[in-house]
Structures are given as C-alpha cells and as structure tokens.
Write an enzyme that holds these catalytic residues in place. Structure first.
Site, PDB file in Angstrom:
ATOM      1  N   ARG A  52     -18.732  19.101  -8.292  1.00  0.00           N
ATOM      2  CA  ARG A  52     -19.237  20.096  -7.333  1.00  0.00           C
ATOM      3  C   ARG A  52     -20.393  20.854  -7.982  1.00  0.00           C
ATOM      4  O   ARG A  52     -21.384  21.172  -7.347  1.00  0.00           O
ATOM      5  CB  ARG A  52     -18.136  21.064  -6.882  1.00  0.00           C
ATOM      6  CG  ARG A  52     -18.670  22.235  -6.074  1.00  0.00           C
ATOM      7  CD  ARG A  52     -17.673  22.939  -5.151  1.00  0.00           C
ATOM      8  NE  ARG A  52     -16.321  22.995  -5.637  1.00  0.00           N
ATOM      9  CZ  ARG A  52     -15.903  23.776  -6.651  1.00  0.00           C
ATOM     10  NH1 ARG A  52     -16.728  24.588  -7.266  1.00  0.00           N
ATOM     11  NH2 ARG A  52     -14.636  23.750  -7.031  1.00  0.00           N
ATOM     12  N   TYR A 104     -34.289  26.995  15.451  1.00  0.00           N
ATOM     13  CA  TYR A 104     -33.334  25.896  15.576  1.00  0.00           C
ATOM     14  C   TYR A 104     -32.016  26.471  16.106  1.00  0.00           C
ATOM     15  O   TYR A 104     -31.542  27.501  15.605  1.00  0.00           O
ATOM     16  CB  TYR A 104     -33.140  25.255  14.198  1.00  0.00           C
ATOM     17  CG  TYR A 104     -32.071  24.212  14.179  1.00  0.00           C
ATOM     18  CD1 TYR A 104     -32.232  23.016  14.876  1.00  0.00           C
ATOM     19  CD2 TYR A 104     -30.880  24.402  13.492  1.00  0.00           C
ATOM     20  CE1 TYR A 104     -31.239  22.053  14.873  1.00  0.00           C
ATOM     21  CE2 TYR A 104     -29.884  23.439  13.478  1.00  0.00           C
ATOM     22  CZ  TYR A 104     -30.062  22.269  14.180  1.00  0.00           C
ATOM     23  OH  TYR A 104     -29.081  21.319  14.174  1.00  0.00           O
ATOM     24  N   ASP A 176     -38.085  27.896   6.782  1.00  0.00           N
ATOM     25  CA  ASP A 176     -37.493  26.614   7.179  1.00  0.00           C
ATOM     26  C   ASP A 176     -38.657  25.653   7.403  1.00  0.00           C
ATOM     27  O   ASP A 176     -39.381  25.757   8.389  1.00  0.00           O
ATOM     28  CB  ASP A 176     -36.654  26.808   8.450  1.00  0.00           C
ATOM     29  CG  ASP A 176     -35.947  25.513   8.896  1.00  0.00           C
ATOM     30  OD1 ASP A 176     -36.409  24.419   8.499  1.00  0.00           O
ATOM     31  OD2 ASP A 176     -34.964  25.606   9.646  1.00  0.00           O
ATOM     32  N   LYS A 201     -33.775  15.215   8.213  1.00  0.00           N
ATOM     33  CA  LYS A 201     -34.910  14.884   9.075  1.00  0.00           C
ATOM     34  C   LYS A 201     -35.957  14.089   8.292  1.00  0.00           C
ATOM     35  O   LYS A 201     -35.672  12.991   7.882  1.00  0.00           O
ATOM     36  CB  LYS A 201     -35.469  16.177   9.687  1.00  0.00           C
ATOM     37  CG  LYS A 201     -34.385  17.147  10.184  1.00  0.00           C
ATOM     38  CD  LYS A 201     -33.577  16.628  11.355  1.00  0.00           C
ATOM     39  CE  LYS A 201     -32.328  17.458  11.662  1.00  0.00           C
ATOM     40  NZ  LYS A 201     -32.536  18.874  11.861  1.00  0.00           N
TER      41      LYS A 201
HETATM   42  C1  LIG Z   1     -31.693  20.044  11.863  1.00  0.00           C
HETATM   43  C2  LIG Z   1     -32.262  21.353  11.511  1.00  0.00           C
HETATM   44  C3  LIG Z   1     -31.522  22.281  10.781  1.00  0.00           C
HETATM   45  C4  LIG Z   1     -30.083  22.044  10.382  1.00  0.00           C
HETATM   46  O1  LIG Z   1     -29.946  20.998   9.466  1.00  0.00           O
HETATM   47  P1  LIG Z   1     -28.674  20.010   9.405  1.00  0.00           P
HETATM   48  O2  LIG Z   1     -29.052  19.050   8.345  1.00  0.00           O
HETATM   49  O3  LIG Z   1     -28.519  19.404  10.765  1.00  0.00           O
HETATM   50  O4  LIG Z   1     -27.491  20.850   9.051  1.00  0.00           O
HETATM   51  C5  LIG Z   1     -32.142  23.473  10.453  1.00  0.00           C
HETATM   52  N1  LIG Z   1     -33.416  23.744  10.827  1.00  0.00           N
HETATM   53  C6  LIG Z   1     -34.148  22.869  11.532  1.00  0.00           C
HETATM   54  C7  LIG Z   1     -35.544  23.219  11.914  1.00  0.00           C
HETATM   55  C8  LIG Z   1     -33.600  21.646  11.907  1.00  0.00           C
HETATM   56  O5  LIG Z   1     -34.327  20.787  12.634  1.00  0.00           O
END
Ligand SMILES: *Cc1c(COP(=O)(O)O)cnc(C)c1O
Length: 385
Positions: A52, A104, A176, A201
């Site tokens: 971990r 998001y 983000d 993504k």
């Molecule tokens: C998908 C996404 C998240 C969350 O990420 P996960 O990997 O699905 O937990 C946060 N911010 C944005 C802009 C996203 O597209």
C-alpha cells in the site's frame, strides 16, 4: 536513462521512470504483483515494506507522470476520485474552497454529498472571469479547485490568474488537468501547487483501466498528500500501474491525432444545420480563446454540441444512432465516444444547477478518438440526419 529532464515530451513519455529492470534487463517495468516484501531483520529491507505504501511498478509510473507534468513528485491512486478525495483531506472543518460552476459530476457529488457533511464549505462560482474570484476569498479560504477545460461546456479558466490570487492570499491552487492532459497544459509551470488527473482518460488512453494521479513540486504539500495516500489507502495495483505506463508511451502520438481530428470535427459541426452551438476552445469565438491559446499547446479532442431540436427524444435518437462513435461514459481513449451528460456523467447534479451551467437535455459531449477522421465525419453526418 539517468538524466531525462532535458529531453522533449515524447522522449520522456517513453523513457521517464522506465529504467530496464536491474535483475533481468527487462525493458518493460515488471508488474511487481506482491503485497509485501521480505525483511532481513525487523526494519531492515530494500526500501519496500508493504505494497500500500510502495510498489516498484507504481513508482515507475509516478516518475513518468511527474516528468510529463514538470513536477518533482507524483502519487498515483486507484481512481481520479481517490486523488481528489486526498486533496480535500488536506482541509479541516470550517475551511472553505472556491471552485467552478461547471465541474465533473463526480467532483460536484463528492464536494456536496461527502465533504460538506464534514464541515467544509464550497463556493461553486463562475471562474471564467478571474476578476470574479477574489470576492469569495475570506480568512477561511484554503483551496482553489479549478477544472480547465471544464466538463462538458469547455469553459477555460485562467490558471496563471488563479495562481496569482492563490499566492496573494496564501491558498493552495489545485488544477484538474484531465481534459487537457500534460501534452497540452502544465499547470505547475503556471503557478499551480497540485495537478490532478483522472489517468483513466488520456493518460491511460485505452479505456482499460481506472486510475488517478496528483503531481506537486512543493515538498510539504507532497509529504501531507503522501501521508493521506498511504493512510487512507486509495492506492492502485501494479497491473493497473503497468497499463497506464504502457499507455503513456504513446500519449504524444495520440494527443496529436486527438487534436487534429478534434479540429476537423469541431469545424464540421459548427456549420451543421442540426446544431445550435459547439463548445470547443479552439474557435476564435470561444469567450476565453486567448487564454486557451496562452496556456494550452493545442485544443484537444473534447467537443460538446447543443442540438437545435430541444426534445430529449431527438437527443436520445441522435445519441444512439452512431456506428463508429460508441455511446458511453468516460473519455480520452483511442475510440470515439459520445455521452449524454444530463442523464449520464452529470446525472448527480440537480437539474436547475445543471441547466444554469449550460448542461441542457439537448447537449451531447464527444470524446473524439484517433480513428480516421473521414469515418468519424461520415458517422456524424448520418447520425445528425
Ligand atoms: C473522470 C474524471 C474524474 C474522475 O476520475 P475517475 O478516474 O473516474 O475516478 C475527475 N475529473 C474529470 C475531469 C474527469 O473527467
């Protein structure tokens, strides 16, 4: 490879953190599928005690992502939400956060349904005009959480202006950077303290793994985040770390094609008679196009469209009549996806708030993949008929 910091982005995407395995010479970082490590006597080990806390496959990935964001440190998480959760846990009850009004959906849900119950206050404001932000800062403000470009209306927030405000008021600025990827935008260079990615993504890029990442320069913030990372435990497994590491090796190639296809498709949609509005920061008519040009290297493959026909029936018909695009949540993979935010990714946001942010029932979001663009254009043409 010893010093990679002077190398260009594409070279770092392939080589950063990816030293050949010392025991075998394996060119690919091995998947260290282990939960624990043998100790010679209590406390004497090779730097690894329990997985971990530390795993070599994850460490290789963290080095790679840190390099791509021009950061000193990276922590990887079992999801993007795990990464965001860790940032908000830097705060204490009574603290306040300033964030955008087009976020998001999962971030909005976590802020309102989890952290508001712990006494943290969130201001969801229009951040597209940086001059609008300062009036919400008070003695309790600790964090600015900026998502840019935003999901799904592709608003652009001026990272440098936010960084100036954060410096002036001694706040942490977290960005983000999921939609841009480090290929298009490096918030640390613009003064942000924390960069967050849903590596699910563009970083992973192949729709086969869920992962999050935080990248920082500041040693103190890193220590705090690393403590929460290990203590709260949203750490990813080695197989997933390997998959993202492999995906990253083509990030620069994929992004180049995402941007190329994105531009062609945005320009096609802009002229299409069935479409009311196209959200894409590459248009000179985008309200913050100049800021996008200043802080991004190109404009990416995320595009949202508002259909002229406002009925949800027509929107559903269009959304389900594609042959190359797939109707699915998520984004940033090699395959093109279409999504209906109002009922899919943003369904957890109350209708009035969602619509005020422009996420109407007749809005569709495209994640333009890296297929041959002629096939994507033909698919759009037939689906919009
Ligand atoms: C998908 C996404 C998240 C969350 O990420 P996960 O990997 O699905 O937990 C946060 N911010 C944005 C802009 C996203 O597209």
């Amino acid at each position: 490879m010893s010093d990679i910091s002077n190398l260009k982005f594409g070279t770092r995407a392939i080589h950063a953190g990816a030293d050949a395995d010392a025991s075998t010479g394996a060119i690919m970082t091995p998947i260290f599928q282990t939960s624990t490590y043998v100790q010679e006597y209590p406390g004497k080990h090779k730097g690894y005690a329990y997985a971990r806390g530390k795993n070599p496959t994850r460490e290789a990935l963290q080095k790679n992502i840190a390099s791509l964001e021009n950061g000193k440190h990276c922590l990887c998480f079992s999801s993007g939400m795990g990464a965001i959760d860790t940032v908000i846990k830097l705060l204490a009850p009574g603290d306040e956060v300033i964030t955008g009004d087009d976020l998001y959906g999962g971030s909005y849900r976590m802020f309102t349904k989890i952290f508001m119950n712990y006494g943290i206050k969130f201001h969801f404001i229009n951040m597209t005009d940086a001059g609008n932000i300062e009036q919400y800062i008070n003695a309790k403000t600790k964090l600015i959480w900026a998502e840019t470009p935003t999901n799904p209306t592709m608003q652009i927030i001026d990272i440098e202006a936010c960084a100036k405000l954060a410096a002036k008021h001694n706040l942490i600025l977290a960005v983000d950077n999921t939609f841009a990827s480090p290929y298009l935008q490096n918030p640390l260079n613009l003064g942000a303290h924390i960069v967050m990615h849903s590596a699910t993504k563009y970083l992973g890029g192949h729709s086969d793994v869920v992962m999050g990442a935080l990248i920082v320069n500041d040693a103190k913030i890193y220590e705090q985040l690393a403590f929460i990372h290990n203590t709260c435990g949203a750490t990813p497994g080695p197989m997933d770390s390997f998959l993202v590491m492999r995906g990253l090796k083509t990030l620069h190639l994929r992004m180049e094609r995402h941007c190329y296809n994105g531009r062609k498709i945005a320009e096609f949609l802009e002229k299409h008679p069935a479409i009311e509005k196209v959200y894409w920061p590459g248009f000179t008519t985008h309200p913050n196009h100049l800021i996008a040009k200043k802080q991004m290297r190109d404009f990416g493959g995320m595009i949202s469209i508002v259909l002229k026909d406002k009925s949800i029936e027509n929107t559903f018909r269009v959304a389900s009549s594609f042959k190359v695009f797939s109707l699915a949540e998520s984004l940033g993979g090699v395959e093109s996806l279409i999504n209906h935010p109002a009922t899919m990714t943003h369904a957890s946001i109350p209708k009035d708030i969602r619509e005020a942010a422009g996420v109407v029932d007749n809005l569709l979001r495209l994640s333009v993949g890296v297929e041959d663009v002629e096939d994507l254009l033909n698919d759009l043409e037939q689906a919009l008929k």
